[in-house]
Design a protein around this motif. Structure first.
Motif, PDB file in Angstrom:
ATOM      1  N   SER A  79       0.821  -1.278  -0.018  1.00 51.85           N
ATOM      2  CA  SER A  79      -0.180  -0.051   0.093  1.00 51.85           C
ATOM      3  C   SER A  79       0.817   1.068   0.052  1.00 51.85           C
ATOM      4  CB  SER A  79      -1.013  -0.200   1.120  1.00 51.85           C
ATOM      5  OG  SER A  79      -1.493   1.216   1.331  1.00 51.85           O
ATOM      6  N   SER A  80       0.553   2.242  -0.824  1.00 50.78           N
ATOM      7  CA  SER A  80       1.197   3.320  -0.897  1.00 50.78           C
ATOM      8  C   SER A  80       0.765   4.479   0.027  1.00 50.78           C
ATOM      9  CB  SER A  80       0.869   4.097  -2.161  1.00 50.78           C
ATOM     10  OG  SER A  80      -0.470   4.398  -2.232  1.00 50.78           O
ATOM     11  N   ASP A  81      -0.216   4.006   0.929  1.00 51.22           N
ATOM     12  CA  ASP A  81      -0.613   4.837   2.131  1.00 51.22           C
ATOM     13  C   ASP A  81       0.313   4.442   3.204  1.00 51.22           C
ATOM     14  OD1 ASP A  81      -2.801   5.602   0.719  1.00 51.22           O
ATOM     15  OD2 ASP A  81      -4.144   4.305   1.587  1.00 51.22           O
ATOM     16  N   TRP A  82       0.938   3.568   3.299  1.00 48.89           N
ATOM     17  CA  TRP A  82       1.946   2.843   4.709  1.00 48.89           C
ATOM     18  C   TRP A  82       3.313   3.041   4.150  1.00 48.89           C
ATOM     19  CZ3 TRP A  82       0.299   1.489   9.250  1.00 48.89           C
ATOM     20  CH2 TRP A  82      -0.967   1.239   9.516  1.00 48.89           C
ATOM     21  N   GLU A  83       4.131   3.561   5.241  1.00 42.68           N
ATOM     22  CA  GLU A  83       5.496   3.456   5.219  1.00 42.68           C
ATOM     23  C   GLU A  83       5.859   2.695   6.351  1.00 42.68           C
ATOM     24  OE1 GLU A  83       9.492   6.156   5.493  1.00 42.68           O
ATOM     25  OE2 GLU A  83       7.658   7.246   5.462  1.00 42.68           O
ATOM     26  N   ILE A  84       6.052   1.101   5.822  1.00 44.45           N
ATOM     27  CA  ILE A  84       6.323   0.330   6.884  1.00 44.45           C
ATOM     28  C   ILE A  84       7.923  -0.249   6.964  1.00 44.45           C
ATOM     29  CG2 ILE A  84       5.798  -2.298   7.694  1.00 44.45           C
ATOM     30  CD1 ILE A  84       3.044  -1.681   6.041  1.00 44.45           C
ATOM     31  N   ALA A  85       8.490   0.166   8.322  1.00 46.29           N
ATOM     32  CA  ALA A  85       9.738  -0.182   8.280  1.00 46.29           C
ATOM     33  C   ALA A  85      10.214  -1.707   8.612  1.00 46.29           C
ATOM     34  CB  ALA A  85      10.321   0.577   9.339  1.00 46.29           C
ATOM     35  N   LEU A 105       4.262   6.932  11.134  1.00 46.73           N
ATOM     36  CA  LEU A 105       2.683   7.739  11.288  1.00 46.73           C
ATOM     37  C   LEU A 105       3.110   9.037  11.697  1.00 46.73           C
ATOM     38  CD1 LEU A 105       0.642   4.946  12.718  1.00 46.73           C
ATOM     39  CD2 LEU A 105       1.073   5.327  10.443  1.00 46.73           C
ATOM     40  N   ASN A 106       2.799  10.114  10.865  1.00 43.39           N
ATOM     41  CA  ASN A 106       3.121  11.471  11.526  1.00 43.39           C
ATOM     42  C   ASN A 106       4.608  11.774  11.408  1.00 43.39           C
ATOM     43  OD1 ASN A 106       0.322  12.179  11.070  1.00 43.39           O
ATOM     44  ND2 ASN A 106       0.103  11.508  13.037  1.00 43.39           N
ATOM     45  N   GLN A 107       5.291  11.156  10.789  1.00 45.94           N
ATOM     46  CA  GLN A 107       6.976  11.507  10.719  1.00 45.94           C
ATOM     47  C   GLN A 107       7.489  10.899  11.890  1.00 45.94           C
ATOM     48  OE1 GLN A 107       4.919  14.559   9.846  1.00 45.94           O
ATOM     49  NE2 GLN A 107       4.961  13.411   7.912  1.00 45.94           N
ATOM     50  N   LYS A 108       6.928   9.860  12.571  1.00 45.64           N
ATOM     51  CA  LYS A 108       7.460   9.334  13.803  1.00 45.64           C
ATOM     52  C   LYS A 108       7.137   7.757  13.602  1.00 45.64           C
ATOM     53  CE  LYS A 108       6.000  13.053  16.815  1.00 45.64           C
ATOM     54  NZ  LYS A 108       5.334  13.498  17.751  1.00 45.64           N
ATOM     55  N   PRO A 109       8.344   6.962  14.112  1.00 44.50           N
ATOM     56  CA  PRO A 109       8.076   5.581  14.052  1.00 44.50           C
ATOM     57  C   PRO A 109       7.229   4.983  15.352  1.00 44.50           C
ATOM     58  CG  PRO A 109      10.155   6.050  15.194  1.00 44.50           C
ATOM     59  CD  PRO A 109       9.418   7.371  14.720  1.00 44.50           C
ATOM     60  N   ASN A 128      -5.121  -0.010   9.809  1.00 39.47           N
ATOM     61  CA  ASN A 128      -5.619   0.845   9.080  1.00 39.47           C
ATOM     62  C   ASN A 128      -6.370   1.915  10.251  1.00 39.47           C
ATOM     63  OD1 ASN A 128      -4.611   0.784   6.444  1.00 39.47           O
ATOM     64  ND2 ASN A 128      -6.163  -0.804   6.174  1.00 39.47           N
ATOM     65  N   ARG A 129      -7.314   1.206  11.067  1.00 39.35           N
ATOM     66  CA  ARG A 129      -8.009   2.311  12.046  1.00 39.35           C
ATOM     67  C   ARG A 129      -7.107   2.691  13.118  1.00 39.35           C
ATOM     68  NH1 ARG A 129     -11.826  -1.708  10.717  1.00 39.35           N
ATOM     69  NH2 ARG A 129     -10.930  -3.463  11.710  1.00 39.35           N
ATOM     70  N   ILE A 130      -5.844   2.225  13.587  1.00 39.55           N
ATOM     71  CA  ILE A 130      -4.859   2.842  14.248  1.00 39.55           C
ATOM     72  C   ILE A 130      -4.276   3.891  13.588  1.00 39.55           C
ATOM     73  CG2 ILE A 130      -2.855   2.426  15.379  1.00 39.55           C
ATOM     74  CD1 ILE A 130      -3.948  -0.577  16.242  1.00 39.55           C
ATOM     75  N   ARG A 131      -4.042   3.741  12.409  1.00 39.10           N
ATOM     76  CA  ARG A 131      -3.201   4.744  11.537  1.00 39.10           C
ATOM     77  C   ARG A 131      -4.253   6.057  11.593  1.00 39.10           C
ATOM     78  NH1 ARG A 131      -2.993   3.723   6.026  1.00 39.10           N
ATOM     79  NH2 ARG A 131      -4.499   5.108   5.596  1.00 39.10           N
ATOM     80  N   HIS A 136      -5.655  11.317  13.403  1.00 39.80           N
ATOM     81  CA  HIS A 136      -6.508  12.396  13.608  1.00 39.80           C
ATOM     82  C   HIS A 136      -6.363  13.179  14.878  1.00 39.80           C
ATOM     83  CE1 HIS A 136     -10.870  13.707  14.819  1.00 39.80           C
ATOM     84  NE2 HIS A 136     -10.419  13.091  15.886  1.00 39.80           N
ATOM     85  N   LEU A 137      -5.779  12.294  15.840  1.00 42.71           N
ATOM     86  CA  LEU A 137      -4.947  12.845  17.276  1.00 42.71           C
ATOM     87  C   LEU A 137      -3.924  13.862  16.529  1.00 42.71           C
ATOM     88  CD1 LEU A 137      -4.554   9.797  19.444  1.00 42.71           C
ATOM     89  CD2 LEU A 137      -6.269  11.696  19.316  1.00 42.71           C
ATOM     90  N   ALA A 138      -3.223  13.784  15.667  1.00 43.39           N
ATOM     91  CA  ALA A 138      -2.142  14.691  15.285  1.00 43.39           C
ATOM     92  C   ALA A 138      -2.816  15.908  14.847  1.00 43.39           C
ATOM     93  CB  ALA A 138      -1.206  14.078  14.335  1.00 43.39           C
TER      94      ALA A 138
END
Length: 145
Positions: A79-85, A105-109, A128-131, A136-138
């Motif tokens: 998925s292009s929506d995720w940057e998974i390390a 997520l939001n430039q943080k691991p 996906n819900r966690i992301r 949303h919190l950010a």
């Protein structure tokens, strides 16, 4: 000797709830906790080869003259929506369907540990819900300043 080394490494990492009885992860006596799995993900993320292999979508390699093909069971790596390390999926009857991963997520691991998901795609939906929740919190935090 290998299992003993795995258990020694668990002790060194401070994994108080983790015990290994085999190297496949399939023995029902292998145990861990969400906290320990999060620590394990963080420690594993320091190894470039583990990061690369765990996030490769698919591929093939030769073993004893035979070509073996693999497909990553975590659809999020495509998925292009995720940057998974780093990530690892798993299943045993005792633990259910599981997913651990470190994603940006939001430039943080952020380490996500999902255990005993009931449906085939539940762990993907939960991730996906966690992301969305973290994003949303950010946004709320950015608006509060």
């Amino acid at each position: 000797a290998f299992i003993a080394a795995m258990n020694q490494k668990a002790i060194e990492l401070g994994l108080a709830d983790t015990r290994f009885f085999d190297s496949t992860g399939l023995d029902p006596h292998n145990v861990s906790s969400a906290r320990d799995l999060a620590k394990m993900v963080a420690a594993s993320s320091t190894y470039p080869l583990i990061r690369e292999f765990s996030t490769t979508r698919d591929g093939s390699f030769a073993v004893k003259g035979k070509t073996l093909h693999f497909n990553n069971t975590n659809a999020l790596v495509s998925s292009s929506d995720w940057e998974i390390a780093l990530q690892k999926t798993g299943f045993t009857n005792e633990a259910g369907k599981c997913l651990v991963m470190q994603a940006w997520l939001n430039q943080k691991p952020v380490v996500i540990v999902l255990l005993d998901s009931w449906g085939r795609l539940t762990r993907i939906g939960d991730a996906n819900r966690i992301r969305r929740w973290v994003e949303h919190l950010a946004l709320q935090g950015a608006g509060a300043g």
